[in-house]
Scaffold this motif. Structure first.
Motif, short mmCIF file in Angstrom:
data_model
loop_
_atom_site.label_atom_id
_atom_site.label_comp_id
_atom_site.label_asym_id
_atom_site.label_seq_id
_atom_site.Cartn_x
_atom_site.Cartn_y
_atom_site.Cartn_z
N ALA A 114 0.75 -1.15 -0.17
CA ALA A 114 0.03 -0.18 -0.09
C ALA A 114 0.80 1.33 0.05
CB ALA A 114 -0.92 -0.04 1.14
N LEU A 115 1.79 1.42 0.93
CA LEU A 115 2.97 2.58 0.96
C LEU A 115 3.40 2.77 -0.32
CD1 LEU A 115 4.22 1.81 4.42
CD2 LEU A 115 2.44 3.79 3.71
N PHE A 116 3.98 1.50 -0.93
CA PHE A 116 4.81 1.68 -2.06
C PHE A 116 3.82 2.18 -3.19
CE2 PHE A 116 6.85 -0.71 -5.98
CZ PHE A 116 7.86 0.07 -5.81
N LEU A 117 2.50 1.66 -3.44
CA LEU A 117 1.45 2.05 -4.56
C LEU A 117 1.27 3.69 -4.00
CD1 LEU A 117 -1.04 -0.62 -4.63
CD2 LEU A 117 0.65 -0.04 -6.35
N VAL A 118 1.31 4.22 -2.87
CA VAL A 118 0.89 5.43 -2.73
C VAL A 118 2.44 6.18 -3.14
CG1 VAL A 118 0.78 7.35 -0.96
CG2 VAL A 118 -0.65 5.23 -0.62
N LEU A 119 3.51 5.73 -3.13
CA LEU A 119 4.56 6.33 -3.33
C LEU A 119 4.59 6.51 -4.79
CD1 LEU A 119 7.49 7.52 -2.62
CD2 LEU A 119 8.07 5.31 -2.70
N PHE A 162 1.97 6.41 -7.07
CA PHE A 162 0.95 7.17 -7.89
C PHE A 162 0.85 8.69 -7.04
CE2 PHE A 162 -0.01 2.85 -9.20
CZ PHE A 162 -0.16 2.92 -10.44
N GLY A 163 1.31 8.80 -6.10
CA GLY A 163 1.47 10.09 -5.38
C GLY A 163 2.57 10.95 -5.45
N TRP A 164 3.68 10.25 -5.60
CA TRP A 164 4.78 11.13 -5.81
C TRP A 164 5.55 11.01 -7.32
CZ3 TRP A 164 7.12 14.81 -3.16
CH2 TRP A 164 8.55 15.18 -3.38
N TRP A 165 5.76 9.69 -7.75
CA TRP A 165 6.37 9.54 -8.86
C TRP A 165 5.54 9.73 -10.14
CZ3 TRP A 165 9.04 4.33 -7.24
CH2 TRP A 165 9.86 4.66 -6.44
N PHE A 166 4.35 9.16 -10.11
CA PHE A 166 3.52 9.51 -11.31
C PHE A 166 2.01 9.93 -10.81
CE2 PHE A 166 6.32 5.82 -12.41
CZ PHE A 166 6.87 6.20 -13.54
N PRO A 167 1.96 11.08 -10.26
CA PRO A 167 0.78 11.87 -9.78
C PRO A 167 -0.20 12.21 -11.01
CG PRO A 167 2.41 13.49 -9.96
CD PRO A 167 3.12 11.90 -10.24
N TYR A 192 -2.20 9.81 -12.50
CA TYR A 192 -2.73 8.58 -13.34
C TYR A 192 -3.84 7.87 -12.40
CZ TYR A 192 1.20 9.43 -16.31
OH TYR A 192 1.85 10.04 -17.32
N MET A 193 -3.61 7.64 -10.98
CA MET A 193 -4.67 6.72 -10.52
C MET A 193 -4.87 7.62 -9.08
SD MET A 193 -5.95 3.91 -11.97
CE MET A 193 -6.51 3.26 -10.41
N PRO A 194 -6.10 7.55 -8.68
CA PRO A 194 -6.39 8.01 -7.40
C PRO A 194 -5.85 7.05 -6.33
CG PRO A 194 -8.54 7.22 -8.06
CD PRO A 194 -7.24 7.09 -9.34
N TYR A 195 -5.13 7.84 -5.39
CA TYR A 195 -4.40 7.11 -4.09
C TYR A 195 -4.90 7.60 -2.75
CZ TYR A 195 -1.58 11.42 -3.70
OH TYR A 195 -1.17 12.71 -3.29
N GLN A 196 -5.95 8.64 -2.79
CA GLN A 196 -6.38 8.93 -1.51
C GLN A 196 -7.92 9.03 -1.72
OE1 GLN A 196 -5.35 9.63 1.87
NE2 GLN A 196 -3.54 8.19 1.17
N GLY A 197 -8.74 8.76 -0.61
CA GLY A 197 -10.10 9.07 -0.66
C GLY A 197 -10.88 7.88 -1.40
N TYR A 198 -12.23 8.09 -1.43
CA TYR A 198 -13.11 7.11 -1.79
C TYR A 198 -14.36 7.74 -2.59
CZ TYR A 198 -16.72 3.55 -2.00
OH TYR A 198 -17.81 2.96 -2.43
N THR A 199 -14.80 7.51 -3.68
CA THR A 199 -15.87 8.16 -4.54
C THR A 199 -17.03 6.89 -4.12
OG1 THR A 199 -14.62 9.12 -5.97
CG2 THR A 199 -16.80 8.80 -6.63
#
Length: 321
Positions: free
Chosen positions: A148-153, A155-160, A162-169
């Motif tokens: 989970a932390l690696f995925l946040v890193l 899509f949240g830092w390297w490739f922002p 592209y995919m939502p990494y926080q919150g819920y719709t």
């Protein structure tokens, strides 16, 4: 089949009762006073005494348990200490989120893990088999919160973006965005289990493929595709289904860290929040709900045994099981 179903349902009652006793006792023995947290550290003794009386914390522990158990039998999980809302309603509000996450993760586990295990078994001791086995071992070895932390890193830092990494719709607002918002958390939950299912499917397939009836079917000229998909895989799935049943329960309870990392307001996050403020009714309510789902899924797994393997169903019908 009816005998088997009734037997499993009856055996589930003492299991859930024991879980409720252990969970209730450990929760009450945990440090922290919910009444003090509710009124504040500077509250006068009268306010603290009134809060403890309202929460029934002055009663002996055994009386608190039987009062709670009586309400539970009537379908009442109590009222939250924090916002005074019914616990059943709070769980119902959070359940669809965690359920969506668990279903997506389970789909990934089955759709990826089982085919990888079959391919690995059919290509045993080849390069493809070695790659799948090493990848499966790596998946099992990495905890889901690390994934989970690696995925946040990523899509949240390297490739922002592209995919939502926080919150819920919510699913009702936008189905596509809802699925996108739970895709990464679902993968984080599923990744370690995919490796486990792949390795188990491989070993089970190899064991079944070595049976005499498989060799006899080949000698009789039965097509290899029929042998693999109709006979071998069907029997090899029995231990896999057992693991999938256990994993389903863990997907609900194991989403605590993953939901916290991704900011998903599901049951796992609710459990953490309620325990932090010592909201006993919500905490024990969520714990018992997860336990009930866990037991129910294992009952379904036992029933699927009877569907896949008729000998088990016939054994129960004859009273031998």
């Amino acid at each position: 089949m009816l005998r088997m179903t009734v037997s499993r349902l009856v055996s589930a009652v003492p299991v859930l009762l024991l879980i409720s006793i252990v969970a209730f006792t450990l929760l009450r023995l945990a440090p922290g006073d919910p009444a003090l947290l509710s009124v504040g550290l500077e509250a006068p003794p009268e306010a603290l005494a009134k809060a403890r009386a309202d929460m029934r914390l002055d009663d002996p522990m055994w009386m608190q348990y039987f009062t709670w158990l009586g309400d539970l039998v009537r379908g009442d999980l109590g009222t939250s200490y924090s916002d005074k809302s019914p616990v059943t309603q709070t769980i119902a509000d959070r359940l669809p989120i965690t359920l969506q996450l668990a279903v997506m993760a389970l789909f990934m586990i089955i759709a990826v893990g089982v085919p990888l295990g079959v391919i690995s078994a059919l290509r045993a001791n080849t390069f493809v088999d070695q790659v799948i086995r090493v990848g499966s071992l790596a998946g099992i070895s990495v905890p889901n919160f690390v994934v989970a932390l690696f995925l946040v890193l990523i899509f949240g830092w390297w490739f922002p973006g592209y995919m939502p990494y926080q919150g819920y719709t919510p699913f009702g607002e936008n189905m596509v965005e809802s699925l996108r918002s739970t895709l990464l958390p679902a993968f984080a939950l599923a990744a370690p289990q995919i490796g486990l299912v792949a390795r188990l499917t491989r070993s089970s397939m190899l064991e079944v493929m070595g049976q005499e009836y498989v060799s006899a079917a080949r000698a009789m000229g039965v097509r290899e595709r029929v042998i693999i998909w109709k006979d071998t895989l069907r029997n090899a799935l029995l231990p896999v289904i057992t693991v999938l049943g256990v994993q389903t329960g863990f997907l609900l309870g194991g989403s605590v860290v993953v939901e916290t990392v991704f900011g998903i307001p599901g049951l796992g996050r609710l459990l953490v929040e309620s325990f932090t403020i010592r909201d006993y009714p919500i905490t024990i309510g969520v714990m018992m709900f997860i336990a009930a789902v866990f037991v129910f899924v294992n009952i379904v797994v036992d029933l699927l045994y009877g569907v896949i393997n008729p000998r088990i169903r016939i054994g129960y019908a004859s009273g031998k099981e």
